[in-house]
Design a protein around this motif. Structure first.
Motif, mmCIF file in Angstrom:
data_model
loop_
_atom_site.group_PDB
_atom_site.id
_atom_site.type_symbol
_atom_site.label_atom_id
_atom_site.label_comp_id
_atom_site.label_asym_id
_atom_site.label_seq_id
_atom_site.Cartn_x
_atom_site.Cartn_y
_atom_site.Cartn_z
ATOM 1 N N GLU A 31 3.618 0.324 -11.407
ATOM 2 C CA GLU A 31 2.855 0.836 -12.541
ATOM 3 C C GLU A 31 1.377 0.478 -12.446
ATOM 4 N N CYS A 32 1.020 -0.413 -11.549
ATOM 5 C CA CYS A 32 -0.379 -0.800 -11.378
ATOM 6 C C CYS A 32 -1.103 0.233 -10.522
ATOM 7 N N THR A 33 -2.378 0.423 -10.810
ATOM 8 C CA THR A 33 -3.178 1.388 -10.056
ATOM 9 C C THR A 33 -3.252 0.993 -8.585
ATOM 10 N N GLY A 34 -2.955 1.933 -7.697
ATOM 11 C CA GLY A 34 -3.048 1.697 -6.260
ATOM 12 C C GLY A 34 -1.804 1.097 -5.649
ATOM 13 N N SER A 35 -0.845 0.652 -6.472
ATOM 14 C CA SER A 35 0.342 -0.016 -5.931
ATOM 15 C C SER A 35 1.196 0.935 -5.098
ATOM 16 N N ARG A 36 1.358 2.148 -5.570
ATOM 17 C CA ARG A 36 2.203 3.101 -4.842
ATOM 18 C C ARG A 36 1.557 3.499 -3.518
ATOM 19 N N SER A 37 0.243 3.666 -3.529
ATOM 20 C CA SER A 37 -0.448 3.981 -2.267
ATOM 21 C C SER A 37 -0.279 2.844 -1.269
ATOM 22 N N LEU A 38 -0.401 1.603 -1.772
ATOM 23 C CA LEU A 38 -0.244 0.450 -0.884
ATOM 24 C C LEU A 38 1.182 0.388 -0.338
ATOM 25 N N ALA A 39 2.172 0.639 -1.203
ATOM 26 C CA ALA A 39 3.564 0.604 -0.753
ATOM 27 C C ALA A 39 3.819 1.673 0.316
ATOM 28 N N PHE A 40 3.293 2.871 0.092
ATOM 29 C CA PHE A 40 3.480 3.953 1.069
ATOM 30 C C PHE A 40 2.779 3.621 2.380
ATOM 31 N N LEU A 41 1.582 3.009 2.278
ATOM 32 C CA LEU A 41 0.839 2.604 3.484
ATOM 33 C C LEU A 41 1.648 1.599 4.298
ATOM 34 N N MET A 42 2.224 0.599 3.630
ATOM 35 C CA MET A 42 2.969 -0.424 4.343
ATOM 36 C C MET A 42 4.290 0.123 4.907
ATOM 37 N N LEU A 43 4.903 1.090 4.230
ATOM 38 C CA LEU A 43 6.099 1.721 4.784
ATOM 39 C C LEU A 43 5.769 2.493 6.056
ATOM 40 N N ALA A 44 4.608 3.160 6.061
ATOM 41 C CA ALA A 44 4.186 3.881 7.265
ATOM 42 C C ALA A 44 3.943 2.909 8.420
ATOM 43 N N ILE A 45 3.321 1.761 8.106
ATOM 44 C CA ILE A 45 3.081 0.758 9.150
ATOM 45 C C ILE A 45 4.402 0.180 9.651
#
Length: 577
Positions: A31-45
């Motif tokens: 629910e925090c701003t940017g959290s989903r983008s960070l999660a998706f980034l780390m899944l890609a890595i």
């Protein structure tokens, strides 16, 4: 498929584990701003690292080729998602529109397509073959032109996102600065490793994965020690934008060269131009008078000034506040110009000033004419009384004439009070003032008896009309008294409640204060239909209350009235009269 074991395999494995852990935290704080983008980034890595582990551990060419192709969807996503996360986290700008985002994603899509169809054109890899590095079987590739175009594109996208982070690190407070530095390093470490790998410094192993491990550690530290996902600058930036946009004042932001970099809707209305037309334009081209005020050649320019600006053909008055904008390390990056429309206030002040001036003129003319005419009337009445001693009508004319003269003097006092518009207090010896007033009234009312009990001195804080206020109250007690011998008792004492106020009690044996006079003391108001018989108590009420004191009324025993005046003690810091 044969599988080879090497210590190299632990690095992508560790990278995958760390990335999955950070992705899990991102999902937890989704629910925090940017959290989903960070999660998706780390899944890609994590995907990149797992497939890299398979590619490095396999020994046959077909498996390595397939693994290499499976890596590239994640490789294409990483720079784009990093940019989106940087935009969301820093709050420096709005998210890209769907059209812009589609354009950004076009690069990764073409890259994946070229990678998977390379066998037909050879644009991405011109050759692939197995080779030995010691005992380890590795895939050696000859990279084609499409690969280098993609690499340049990915580096540009990464650079934009990292630039936003570095800007935040340079120009923000300590909390956001430490977060931004950690995020910038998290991007730069694998990026540096990738550069070393592509330039041949590390030909066996892609150092990008080592960078991912350290990036995960940095991100973990930022999350758990710096509240990375709970305290983000984007919320501050968004809130600041909303506050500025909803302000009644016009707000203009200019850089050091005087170029407009931002403004709110109210400022746009002043300039009669759209926001896009204003941003990027020199302030002097749109509002030359404001630019001249901003660029005033002074060593210490005032932070406030007044300015008249023509808006839609109408001159409007503005109060301008100039505030330097400081960012990290005390760097001045521009100036905030706040314009408050004070046109109505200025017009109201001018109307009041004109009315006050007219009232002063009328008052002075009336007083002058009344006094002159009444002097003639009083002189004539005096002559009549000297020639005809027993003429009640003439005595009445003389008494009313003296009342009118007294009224004129009270109007003068009232003009002093209203005209000044201020109520500055000074130190007054109220005991001495009462002695002087009583001595004067004993001459005016010889039939009355004045009894005074006062200390030698009694310093109070009061405005300079306090002598007139006391005279009015004492005169009212002596004049409106139906006894053969009017008695007025004045007591001055210091209050013993700890505040040190001076209390003045004025008691008489007259008929008591009429209701309309009591209302003046109790409310301090006058109306056209219900007013006191004179201005005396009205002036007394205003004077005492504006001195910080109070005036009250009670009935005397067996008859008469008691008026109690309370005045604050003098302060050592007050000026002496």
């Amino acid at each position: 498929m044969d599988f080879q074991f090497s210590w190299y395999l632990y690095i992508p494995l560790l990278s995958a584990v760390v990335s999955l852990l950070i992705a899990g935290v991102g999902v937890h704080y989704r629910e925090c701003t940017g959290s989903r983008s960070l999660a998706f980034l780390m899944l890609a890595i994590a995907w990149w690292s797992v497939i890299s582990l398979i590619e490095l551990g396999s020994t046959d060419l077909a498996t390595k080729r397939l693994a290499l192709k499976l890596m590239y969807p994640a490789i294409g996503v990483v720079p784009v998602v990093w940019l989106l996360f940087a935009i969301q986290y820093t709050g420096q700008t709005r998210l890209p529109t769907r059209k812009v985002l589609g354009g950004i994603l076009l690069g990764p899509a073409l890259m994946v397509l070229l990678a998977w169809t390379n066998q037909y054109h050879g644009l991405f890899w011109s050759s692939m073959e197995l080779t030995f590095q010691g005992s380890l079987v590795v895939l050696a590739t000859e990279r084609g032109p499409a690969f280098w175009v993609w690499t340049a594109y990915a580096y540009v996208v990464m650079a934009v996102g990292t630039g936003l982070m570095l800007k935040l690190a340079l120009f923000s407070g300590r909390v956001y600065r430490s977060q931004a530095i950690g995020l910038s390093l998290a991007a730069l470490l694998p990026w540096t490793g990738n550069i070393l790998y592509l330039t041949g410094v590390s030909s066996v192993f892609d150092l990008t994965k080592i960078g991912f491990v350290f990036s995960g550690v940095l991100l973990g530290g930022a999350i758990f020690r710096r509240q990375l996902l709970q305290v983000i600058p984007a919320a501050r930036e968004i809130a600041r934008d909303e506050i500025v946009a909803s302000m009644a004042e016009a707000v203009i932001v200019v850089d050091e060269q005087g170029t407009i970099v931002d403004l709110n809707p109210q400022a746009k209305d002043i300039m009669s131009a759209s926001r896009s037309e204003c941003i990027g334009q020199p302030l002097k081209d749109l509002l030359p008078s404001l630019a001249a005020l901003r660029d005033a050649p002074t060593d210490d320019p005032p932070d406030r000034a007044e300015l008249t600006i023509s808006v839609d053909g109408e001159d409007r008055a503005y109060e301008v506040r100039l505030t330097p904008l400081y960012r990290g390390y005390g760097t001045v990056t521009g100036q905030l110009l706040t314009l408050t429309d004070v046109t109505e206030r200025k017009e109201r002040e001018q109307r009041i000033d004109r009315q006050r001036q007219r009232l002063e003129v009328v008052n002075r003319v009336l007083r002058h004419d009344i006094r002159n005419d009444m002097q003639v009337i009083l002189g004539t009445a005096e002559n009549l009384l000297m020639s005809q001693q027993d003429q009640p009508q003439v005595k009445r004319i003389k008494r009313k004439g003296e009342d009118i003269i007294t009224l004129s003097e009270k109007a003068r006092d009232l003009e002093r009070f209203v005209g000044n518009g201020t109520a500055e207090t000074t130190t007054v010896d109220i005991s001495a003032v009462i002695a002087d007033v009583v001595a004067d009234l004993e001459q005016t009312y010889p039939d009355a008896e004045f009894h005074v009990e006062r200390p030698e001195t009694a310093a109070v804080s009061a405005i300079d009309l306090v002598d007139s206020a006391l005279r009015n109250v004492l005169e009212n007690a002596a004049e409106h008294n139906d006894q053969a011998v009017p008695e007025v008792a004045v007591t001055v004492r210091r209050d013993t409640d700890g505040h040190g106020d001076v209390i003045i009690e004025i008691a008489d044996n007259g008929p008591g204060l009429p209701d309309r006079e009591q209302e003046v003391i109790e409310t301090g108001t006058e109306t056209a239909l219900k007013h006191s018989s004179g201005l005396g108590l009205w002036i007394a009420y205003w004077t005492i209350t504006n001195s910080g004191g109070a005036i009250t009324f009670t009935e005397n025993t067996p008859r008469g009235s008691v008026i109690t005046i309370r005045l604050p003690p003098a302060s050592a810091a007050q000026p002496q009269p």
